[in-house]
Scaffold this motif. Sequence first.
Motif, mmCIF file in Angstrom:
data_model
loop_
_atom_site.group_PDB
_atom_site.id
_atom_site.type_symbol
_atom_site.label_atom_id
_atom_site.label_comp_id
_atom_site.label_asym_id
_atom_site.label_seq_id
_atom_site.Cartn_x
_atom_site.Cartn_y
_atom_site.Cartn_z
ATOM 1 N N ARG A 26 0.832 -1.210 0.000
ATOM 2 C CA ARG A 26 0.000 0.000 0.000
ATOM 3 C C ARG A 26 0.866 1.260 0.000
ATOM 4 N N HIS A 27 1.945 1.223 0.771
ATOM 5 C CA HIS A 27 2.855 2.373 0.807
ATOM 6 C C HIS A 27 3.534 2.568 -0.544
ATOM 7 N N ILE A 28 3.970 1.488 -1.152
ATOM 8 C CA ILE A 28 4.594 1.579 -2.475
ATOM 9 C C ILE A 28 3.602 2.171 -3.471
ATOM 10 N N LEU A 29 2.374 1.670 -3.473
ATOM 11 C CA LEU A 29 1.352 2.205 -4.381
ATOM 12 C C LEU A 29 1.100 3.689 -4.130
ATOM 13 N N HIS A 30 1.048 4.060 -2.871
ATOM 14 C CA HIS A 30 0.822 5.459 -2.523
ATOM 15 C C HIS A 30 1.905 6.344 -3.146
ATOM 16 N N TYR A 31 3.150 5.963 -2.983
ATOM 17 C CA TYR A 31 4.240 6.774 -3.519
ATOM 18 C C TYR A 31 4.272 6.735 -5.039
#
Length: 86
Positions: A76-81
Amino acid sequence: LMIRRPPRSTLFPYTTLFRSIEKLNERARIVLEIREIKNQANLPILDSQREQEIMTKMTLKNNGPLGNQDLKEIYRHILHYMRNFE
C-alpha cells in the motif's frame, strides 16, 4: 584495536536492499510511462480491481517471515508513492 569488516555473506541483506531500490526505481519509470499512455487514452489511472488481484497473489506466494498484513501494508505504501510522484 582493529575493526574487521564482516564476511561478505553477512552483507547479503544490503545487496538485496540495493537490488530492491533498483527495482522500485524501475517500477517508477514504468509507472510514469503507463500514466502518460492512460492520460492520452483518457483512461483512469487507478484500477482498484487490479490492485486487489495483486494483493491476493502476493499473499498466496508469501512464505514468511513477514505476515500477509505486513506485506499488504508495504505494498500500500509503495502504491501510494507511485501514485503521488511526478
